[in-house]
Each structure stands twice: as C-alpha cells, then as structure tokens.
Write a protein that holds these residues in place. Structure first.
Motif, short mmCIF file in Angstrom:
data_model
loop_
_atom_site.label_atom_id
_atom_site.label_comp_id
_atom_site.label_asym_id
_atom_site.label_seq_id
_atom_site.Cartn_x
_atom_site.Cartn_y
_atom_site.Cartn_z
N PRO A 172 0.82 -1.21 0.00
CA PRO A 172 0.00 0.00 0.00
C PRO A 172 0.86 1.27 0.00
N VAL A 173 0.33 2.33 -0.60
CA VAL A 173 1.09 3.57 -0.75
C VAL A 173 1.56 4.10 0.60
N ALA A 174 0.69 4.09 1.60
CA ALA A 174 1.05 4.62 2.91
C ALA A 174 2.22 3.84 3.51
N GLN A 175 2.23 2.55 3.30
CA GLN A 175 3.31 1.73 3.84
C GLN A 175 4.62 2.00 3.11
N VAL A 176 4.54 2.22 1.79
CA VAL A 176 5.74 2.52 1.01
C VAL A 176 6.42 3.77 1.55
N TRP A 177 5.64 4.83 1.75
CA TRP A 177 6.23 6.07 2.22
C TRP A 177 6.57 6.02 3.70
N GLY A 178 5.82 5.25 4.46
CA GLY A 178 6.20 5.04 5.87
C GLY A 178 7.53 4.33 5.97
N ALA A 183 9.91 4.45 3.69
CA ALA A 183 10.94 5.38 3.25
C ALA A 183 11.34 6.33 4.39
N TYR A 184 10.35 6.84 5.10
CA TYR A 184 10.64 7.70 6.25
C TYR A 184 11.42 6.94 7.31
N PHE A 185 11.00 5.68 7.54
CA PHE A 185 11.67 4.83 8.52
C PHE A 185 13.14 4.64 8.16
N LEU A 186 13.44 4.40 6.87
CA LEU A 186 14.82 4.20 6.45
C LEU A 186 15.67 5.44 6.68
N TRP A 187 15.13 6.61 6.38
CA TRP A 187 15.89 7.83 6.65
C TRP A 187 16.16 7.98 8.15
N ALA A 188 15.18 7.65 8.97
CA ALA A 188 15.31 7.86 10.40
C ALA A 188 16.33 6.94 11.05
N VAL A 189 16.40 5.67 10.57
CA VAL A 189 17.24 4.70 11.29
C VAL A 189 18.46 4.23 10.49
N GLN A 190 18.50 4.52 9.17
CA GLN A 190 19.65 4.08 8.38
C GLN A 190 20.33 5.21 7.64
N GLY A 191 19.56 6.07 6.97
CA GLY A 191 20.15 7.09 6.13
C GLY A 191 20.79 8.25 6.86
N LEU A 192 20.20 8.70 7.98
CA LEU A 192 20.65 9.91 8.67
C LEU A 192 21.49 9.71 9.92
N PRO A 193 21.43 8.57 10.61
CA PRO A 193 22.14 8.46 11.89
C PRO A 193 23.63 8.77 11.84
N LEU A 194 24.37 8.28 10.86
CA LEU A 194 25.80 8.55 10.83
C LEU A 194 26.10 10.04 10.63
N PRO A 195 25.48 10.73 9.63
CA PRO A 195 25.72 12.17 9.52
C PRO A 195 25.29 12.93 10.77
N LEU A 213 18.14 7.28 -0.20
CA LEU A 213 17.74 8.14 -1.32
C LEU A 213 17.23 7.30 -2.48
N ARG A 214 17.90 6.16 -2.75
CA ARG A 214 17.47 5.32 -3.88
C ARG A 214 16.07 4.78 -3.67
N ILE A 215 15.76 4.35 -2.46
CA ILE A 215 14.42 3.85 -2.16
C ILE A 215 13.40 4.98 -2.31
N THR A 216 13.74 6.17 -1.86
CA THR A 216 12.83 7.32 -1.97
C THR A 216 12.56 7.66 -3.43
N LEU A 217 13.62 7.73 -4.24
CA LEU A 217 13.45 8.04 -5.66
C LEU A 217 12.62 6.98 -6.36
#
Length: 382
Positions: free
Chosen positions: A274-280, A282-294, A360-364
């Motif tokens: 479902p669309v909501a789950q896809v974007w949820g 994506a947000y989850f990945l940024w929160a726990v994988q994409g942004l923590p190191l920076p 970013l790739r998942i988001t795009l």
C-alpha cells in the motif's frame, strides 16, 4: 523525538534474529522425490551469465523432472547455449513465450508460460533466475525443508558474488534496506503484508499456483516475487523465507551503476505494498539508516564547539546507538558474500557511508514506476 519511535521499531524487528532458522545445507537426493519438481528459468539475452546457471541445474538430482528455459526471443545466443547444453542433459527444454500481452511484465509472463507448459505430474514448481549459480544439493535441500516443515512455498536468500569496489560499497547498504524494513524472517510467515521473498529461487506447490491462476496475480508487478508470495500467503498457505547462502550463489549486476539503476528500481516493493506503507518505510529508512551517521558526526562536532544541552546529548546518543547497530548489521551480513572473488572487498566495511544513498534510492524509486526493465520498455499503464 522524530527518530526514537522508529529506533524502537528497528530494535524490536532485529531482536527476533536470534530465533531465525539455520542456513539450508546441501542434501542428497531421495528416491521418494523422483521427478517431483519442474524448474522454470525465464531468459532474455542472458548469454553472458546463463552458463553457470545451467551447469548448476544440470548437477541437481533426480527430483528434477524437467528444466524449462522460457526464452523471450533472445538475440544474443542464449538459445544456442541452451541447445548445446541439451546434449548433456535431456531434462533441458527450450520454450518460447508468446508476445507480451498488455498489462504484463516480462518476467512473470515467462514464468506463467513455463507454469502452463510444465509437466502436469510435477508437484512443485521452482522458479530460478538466469543470474544464479545453483550449488549441488539445492533442489534436494529445498524439498527436504518444505516437506519436513510442511511448507507450501519457500524462497531463499543467496550468497552474493561481487567483483568491483563500488559494488562492495553500495550493494550491502541497499541489501540492508530490506532487513531494516522487514527484520529477520520468521520460521513461517504470519503477516502476508510484511512478507519478504526472493524470486531468484522460489519453490511453490503446483496446487497453490493453480488455486490463484498461476502468475496472473503478479502480471503487472516489477516485484512479482513478493506480489506472488504475499497473495499465496493470504490464502493461508505456509510460506517461509530462508538463508540459502550455502546452496545458491548469484551474480546480479555488473558494477555499481547497474546495481543502483536496476536493483534500486524494485527495492521499494511498491507494486506489492500500500502507498502509505511505502512512504512510511521510506521515512523509517531515513530515520534509522540514512541519517544516523551524519547526525552522529554533527552531534559530536556540536558538543565539542557549543555548550552541551540535554536534547543535543540525547540526540547524539541515540544516533550513536543506531550507528553501532549498523556496524553490527555489517558483521551479521558478511557471511552472505563470496569473499573469494572480486576486487576492493575492503570497501564492504565502509558500506555504512553509503546508507544515505541507499535511503535516497528507495525514496526516488517510490516516486515512479520503472519504464525500462531488463531490455524491455513499458508504458506507464503497465
């Protein structure tokens, strides 16, 4: 505040990893399994990588009734390679799929064609991709596991073969987007909507496919494996996803650019979600994988040059914990790679630096459906 709930979700998902089943191991053939499996291999211009797959399939035991190579009219010598191999194994057979119907993606159409033309007495259908390298005992191991655990469907994660430094750096980060979102696979799937599968090696009871009309449920999906498996699981079938790194190897893409382009277009799994789950997700990945190191690095710098505050200290601590989890995951996935081949293997240990690119790739990919896939061009209505 934005990260903490998702960090708790991540820890809960990964916490069940200690209960995951052991990797499948090669098994000997058993007389009672004689000719129970029809193998289907969809191909389209696979001459550069098909031979290791054929060699691996020809080494499988007598549980394999037939090996159907369903070709979509390749122009690179794929068919000639199969025809030459037929002299060494009469189980090999070339089938050509009809012209692609409207609304179908090429891979599920080839699989559906193979399913319709497979021998009706085969109890199991095994879909295998041309980029895989089946190891001896693969099919016997799949059957033994399915029968022992009364499974209706089982798919495997492989041992990945990487050859270039860019792949060793980017591919693990992309792979971990799946583990972060879905956690460790349980012994038997309980939530079809969160189920993960791998169509590179997928064994399913023929009766389960017949009950849903073959691969039609995944006709227009660019992640047809997950779409199909979730549909079958929703009928009440027993479905499992297991570690197959000891019985299956795969060389998916040539180089970092192709890995980014081809694999990244399906990793979002939006055709099965479902669309909501896809974007949820994506947000989850940024929160726990994409942004923590920076954010962790920025937090340390801020603590060094400004007056520490409790919110700053807590945010830095939280992101430090997420970075520590990421390094732990790096160690956890190391065994699923072939460390005997490839250049730049040391870059695997720097793959956490690629996490922002993976998110970013998942988001795009979540924004739009693919228009090109494996040599075919599709309309936006596909």
């Amino acid at each position: 505040m934005a990260q903490a709930p998702w960090a708790a979700v991540l820890i809960a998902r990964l916490g069940s990893g200690w209960r995951r089943p052991s990797p499948l191991t090669p098994q000997p053939s058993r007389p009672e399994n004689l000719a129970k499996v029809s193998i289907i291999v969809p191909t389209l211009n696979e001459a550069q990588r098909l031979q290791p797959c054929l060699a691996g399939l020809m080494r499988q035991g007598y549980e394999v009734r037939e090996i159907l190579i369903v070709d979509s009219h390749s122009q690179d010598g794929t068919v000639e390679i199969v025809q030459a191999a037929q002299h060494g194994d009469p189980r090999l057979r070339v089938e050509f799929d009809p012209p692609l119907p409207p609304g179908w993606v090429g891979r599920p159409w080839a699989l559906h064609t193979g399913f319709c033309r497979a021998h009706p007495d085969s109890e199991w259908i095994l879909g295998i991709d041309a980029d895989t390298q089946p190891q001896p005992g693969l099919v016997a191991s799949l059957l033994e596991t399915a029968q022992r655990e009364q499974l209706d469907l089982i798919s495997l994660s492989p041992c990945f073969i990487l050859k270039r430094g860019g792949e060793w750096w980017l591919q693990p980060a992309l792979l971990l987007t799946l583990i972060y979102r879905f956690g460790a696979a349980p012994p038997v799937a309980r939530q079809p909507e969160r189920l993960l599968a791998n169509g590179q090696c997928l064994l399913v009871r023929r009766s389960c496919l017949e009950a849903i009309g073959g691969y039609q449920v995944a006709a227009s999906s660019f992640c047809d494996d997950v779409t199909l498996v979730r549909a079958i699981a929703a009928t009440g079938a027993r479905v499992a996803f297991r570690d197959g790194s000891r019985v299956l190897k795969v060389r998916m893409y040539e180089g970092m650019a192709e890995t980014w382009r081809e694999w990244g277009r399906s990793l979002d799994l939006k055709d099965a979600t479902p669309v909501a789950q896809v974007w949820g997700d994506a947000y989850f990945l940024w929160a726990v994988q994409g942004l923590p190191l920076p954010l962790f690095v920025l937090g340390l710098v801020a603590l060094a040059v400004t007056t520490p505050t409790l919110p700053l200290e807590m945010a830095t601590l939280l992101n430090g914990l997420l970075v520590l989890i990421r390094w732990g995951m790096t160690l956890a996935i190391a065994p699923v790679y072939d460390w005997q081949t490839g250049q730049g293997r040391w870059l695997f240990w720097l793959s956490p630096l690629a996490d922002p690119l993976a998110a970013l790739r998942i988001t795009l990919s979540s924004w739009q459906r693919p228009k090109q896939w494996r040599g075919r061009t599709y309309s936006s209505q596909t």
